[in-house]
Design a protein around this motif. Structure first.
Motif, mmCIF file in Angstrom:
data_model
loop_
_atom_site.group_PDB
_atom_site.id
_atom_site.type_symbol
_atom_site.label_atom_id
_atom_site.label_comp_id
_atom_site.label_asym_id
_atom_site.label_seq_id
_atom_site.Cartn_x
_atom_site.Cartn_y
_atom_site.Cartn_z
ATOM 1 N N SER A 1 11.210 -13.391 3.518
ATOM 2 C CA SER A 1 11.394 -14.445 2.512
ATOM 3 C C SER A 1 11.061 -15.811 3.092
ATOM 4 N N ARG A 2 11.393 -16.009 4.350
ATOM 5 C CA ARG A 2 11.090 -17.296 4.983
ATOM 6 C C ARG A 2 9.581 -17.484 5.145
ATOM 7 N N GLU A 3 8.851 -16.393 5.440
ATOM 8 C CA GLU A 3 7.410 -16.474 5.660
ATOM 9 C C GLU A 3 6.620 -16.537 4.356
ATOM 10 N N PHE A 4 7.003 -15.725 3.363
ATOM 11 C CA PHE A 4 6.211 -15.582 2.146
ATOM 12 C C PHE A 4 6.795 -16.282 0.926
ATOM 13 N N GLY A 5 8.021 -16.785 1.050
ATOM 14 C CA GLY A 5 8.620 -17.498 -0.080
ATOM 15 C C GLY A 5 9.067 -16.595 -1.209
ATOM 16 N N THR A 6 9.203 -15.306 -0.947
ATOM 17 C CA THR A 6 9.666 -14.355 -1.952
ATOM 18 C C THR A 6 10.281 -13.164 -1.236
ATOM 19 N N THR A 7 11.064 -12.372 -1.955
ATOM 20 C CA THR A 7 11.698 -11.216 -1.334
ATOM 21 C C THR A 7 10.702 -10.057 -1.231
ATOM 22 N N PRO A 8 10.951 -9.114 -0.332
ATOM 23 C CA PRO A 8 10.066 -7.938 -0.250
ATOM 24 C C PRO A 8 9.961 -7.191 -1.578
ATOM 25 N N GLY A 9 11.068 -7.074 -2.304
ATOM 26 C CA GLY A 9 11.035 -6.362 -3.583
ATOM 27 C C GLY A 9 10.124 -7.036 -4.593
ATOM 28 N N ARG A 10 10.245 -8.348 -4.710
ATOM 29 C CA ARG A 10 9.385 -9.072 -5.662
ATOM 30 C C ARG A 10 7.925 -9.027 -5.210
ATOM 31 N N ASP B 1 0.783 -1.234 0.000
ATOM 32 C CA ASP B 1 0.000 0.000 0.000
ATOM 33 C C ASP B 1 0.817 1.286 0.000
ATOM 34 N N THR B 2 2.135 1.203 0.192
ATOM 35 C CA THR B 2 2.948 2.418 0.248
ATOM 36 C C THR B 2 4.161 2.281 -0.666
ATOM 37 N N THR B 3 4.866 3.391 -0.804
ATOM 38 C CA THR B 3 6.150 3.391 -1.535
ATOM 39 C C THR B 3 7.304 3.581 -0.562
ATOM 40 N N ASP B 4 7.067 3.382 0.734
ATOM 41 C CA ASP B 4 8.115 3.557 1.742
ATOM 42 C C ASP B 4 9.288 2.624 1.468
ATOM 43 N N PRO B 5 10.524 3.111 1.677
ATOM 44 C CA PRO B 5 11.686 2.231 1.494
ATOM 45 C C PRO B 5 11.693 1.103 2.519
ATOM 46 N N LEU B 6 12.399 0.045 2.208
ATOM 47 C CA LEU B 6 12.406 -1.141 3.069
ATOM 48 C C LEU B 6 12.926 -0.817 4.459
ATOM 49 N N ALA B 7 13.898 0.090 4.554
ATOM 50 C CA ALA B 7 14.442 0.446 5.870
ATOM 51 C C ALA B 7 13.368 1.074 6.754
ATOM 52 N N ALA B 8 12.539 1.926 6.167
ATOM 53 C CA ALA B 8 11.473 2.563 6.944
ATOM 54 C C ALA B 8 10.436 1.541 7.385
ATOM 55 N N ILE B 9 10.114 0.609 6.504
ATOM 56 C CA ILE B 9 9.141 -0.431 6.849
ATOM 57 C C ILE B 9 9.704 -1.331 7.944
ATOM 58 N N ALA B 10 10.989 -1.682 7.834
ATOM 59 C CA ALA B 10 11.611 -2.518 8.865
ATOM 60 C C ALA B 10 11.511 -1.857 10.229
ATOM 61 N N ALA B 11 11.766 -0.556 10.287
ATOM 62 C CA ALA B 11 11.703 0.157 11.562
ATOM 63 C C ALA B 11 10.280 0.183 12.106
ATOM 64 N N ARG B 12 9.296 0.307 11.224
ATOM 65 C CA ARG B 12 7.899 0.405 11.665
ATOM 66 C C ARG B 12 7.370 -0.908 12.222
ATOM 67 N N VAL B 13 7.936 -2.026 11.779
ATOM 68 C CA VAL B 13 7.403 -3.326 12.220
ATOM 69 C C VAL B 13 8.340 -4.063 13.175
ATOM 70 N N GLY B 14 9.433 -3.407 13.601
ATOM 71 C CA GLY B 14 10.229 -3.993 14.663
ATOM 72 C C GLY B 14 11.449 -4.776 14.238
ATOM 73 N N TYR B 15 11.970 -4.535 13.034
ATOM 74 C CA TYR B 15 13.203 -5.191 12.593
ATOM 75 C C TYR B 15 14.312 -4.142 12.527
ATOM 76 N N GLY B 16 15.479 -4.507 13.071
ATOM 77 C CA GLY B 16 16.561 -3.550 13.186
ATOM 78 C C GLY B 16 17.169 -3.120 11.875
ATOM 79 N N THR B 17 17.150 -3.992 10.886
ATOM 80 C CA THR B 17 17.766 -3.684 9.594
ATOM 81 C C THR B 17 16.881 -4.201 8.465
ATOM 82 N N PRO B 18 17.017 -3.604 7.268
ATOM 83 C CA PRO B 18 16.288 -4.144 6.116
ATOM 84 C C PRO B 18 16.640 -5.595 5.839
ATOM 85 N N TYR B 19 17.916 -5.957 6.092
ATOM 86 C CA TYR B 19 18.327 -7.336 5.837
ATOM 87 C C TYR B 19 17.576 -8.306 6.744
#
Length: 315
Positions: free
Chosen positions: A292-301, A267-285
Motif C-alpha cells: 500500500s505504501r508503494e502502490f497507493g492501494t491495497t493488494p486486494g484492490r 497473473d495468478t489467483t494465489d492467496p496473499l499469504a502464498a505471495i508474501a512467502a514467495r517475495v520475502g514477507y513474513g506475513t500477509p499484513y
C-alpha cells in the motif's frame, strides 16, 4: 529467472499479436501511439519509418525495429513530406486491405513491393523495470550477416509459421513472438554503449548481486550476505551497485519484491499469504502494508483492477 527475463515478465500482459502486410506502389500509413511495444520486420522490399518527433529510418530486407514504448509512427514507401504524413491512412484500415487505398492498381514485375511482419506486445507500464525504461524510443537492428543469429533464426521461423496454416501455429506463433522480444532486447543490449543497465550487467560484482537477488528474492538478504555472495566488501558492493543500478542493494530488493508481488497478484489467483512467502514477507499484513505504501492501494484492490489482464492473457 535472470534479470532480463524478470524485467520483461514484470511488464508483459496477455498475448502478442502480429500480421503480415504486403503493399506496392505509393502508400503511407500511420500507427497511433500504443500502450505497449510494437515491432516491424521487413521480409521483402524496403520502406521508411518516420517516428513521431524522431529522425526517419530506412528499413531494408531483414531489418528489425522495436518501438519499446509504443511511440506513434508512420510507415511509407518513401521519405514522405509533412502533408503526405498528415493524410496517412490508419494502419488498421490499410493493413486490412494490404494497399493504401480500396482500389489498388495491379502490380507489375518491376514495381517495388513490400512484405513486412508487424506486431504488438501488451505491456503494463505502471511497473516498468528500469532496464526496460532505459530502452530508447526506437531500436533499429539492421540485418548484418553473422550478427545476432538467434534473432535471425526467430525471424525466419516466424516467417515460415505465418506463411500459411500449419498445425500447432496457435502455440508456435505467440511463443516465437515472445522469443523475438527477448532477442531484440538482447541484441540492443549487446550493441548499447551508453545504457546504465548494460554496464550494470557487465560489471561482475553488480551482476552477481543482481543474479542472487533475482534468483531468490525471498531469502533473508542483508548487505553483508549479499557482499559475501558477490565476493567483495560491503562498502565496495554498496558503491558499485548504487552507482550502476541507481539505488542501494536493499532498496532495490524491496522495490523488486513489491514489483514481483504486483505481478503475482495480476497473473495468478494465489492467496496473499502464498505471495508474501514467495517475495520475502513474513506475513500477509507485512506485505499489504509495504504494498500500500508503494502502490497507493491495497493488494486486494490492485488484483481486482487487473482481473481483465489475467483474462486477456489466457485468450
Amino acid at each position: 529467472m535472470d534479470v532480463v527475463s524478470d524485467a520483461i515478465s514484470a511488464v508483459r500482459v496477455g498475448r502478442p499479436s502480429s500480421n503480415r502486410v504486403r503493399a506496392s506502389g505509393s502508400w503511407c500509413t500511420r500507427l497511433a501511439p500504443y500502450d505497449g511495444a510494437g515491432f516491424h520486420i521487413v521480409l521483402e522490399g524496403s520502406c521508411w519509418l518516420l517516428p513521431d518527433g524522431g529522425a526517419p529510418v530506412v528499413l531494408g530486407v531483414g531489418d528489425a525495429v522495436l518501438l519499446p514504448h509504443g511511440a506513434g509512427h508512420v510507415l511509407a514507401d518513401s521519405a514522405a513530406d509533412a502533408e503526405t504524413v498528415a493524410r496517412a491512412a490508419s494502419f488498421d484500415d490499410w493493413s486490412g486491405l494490404g494497399y493504401p487505398s480500396s482500389e489498388p492498381t495491379p502490380t507489375t514485375a518491376d514495381e517495388p513491393r513490400l512484405h513486412v511482419l508487424c506486431g504488438k506486445y501488451r505491456l503494463d507500464h505502471s511497473r516498468v523495470h528500469p532496464l526496460m525504461a532505459e530502452l530508447p524510443q526506437l531500436v533499429h537492428l539492421p540485418h548484418r550477416v553473422g550478427r545476432h543469429p538467434e534473432l535471425r533464426a526467430a525471424i525466419d521461423l516466424l516467417g515460415g509459421e505465418l506463411g500459411g496454416p500449419r498445425p500447432g501455429a496457435g502455440i508456435a506463433v505467440p511463443s516465437l513472438l515472445d522469443l523475438l522480444l527477448v532477442y531484440m532486447i538482447r541484441a540492443w543490449m549487446s550493441e548499447s554503449t551508453a545504457g546504465a543497465w548494460s554496464a550494470a550487467l557487465g560489471d561482475p560484482v553488480v551482476a552477481s548481486a543482481l543474479r542472487a537477488l533475482h534468483a531468490d528474492p525471498a531469502a533473508p538478504w542483508s548487505n553483508d550476505r549479499l557482499a559475501t555472495e558477490a565476493g567483495v566488501s560491503r562498502p565496495t558492493l554498496a558503491r558499485r551497485f548504487t552507482a550502476l543500478v541507481g539505488r542501494p542493494p536493499m532498496a532495490y530488493l524491496t522495490w523488486w519484491r513489491l514489483t514481483r508481488a504486483a505481478t503475482l497478484l495480476r497473473d495468478t489467483t494465489d492467496p496473499l499469504a502464498a505471495i508474501a512467502a514467495r517475495v520475502g514477507y513474513g506475513t500477509p499484513y507485512a506485505l499489504s502494508h509495504a504494498f500500500s505504501r508503494e502502490f497507493g492501494t491495497t493488494p486486494g484492490r490492485y488484483r481486482e483492477g487487473h482481473q481483465g489482464d489475467r483474462a486477456r492473457g489466457a485468450v
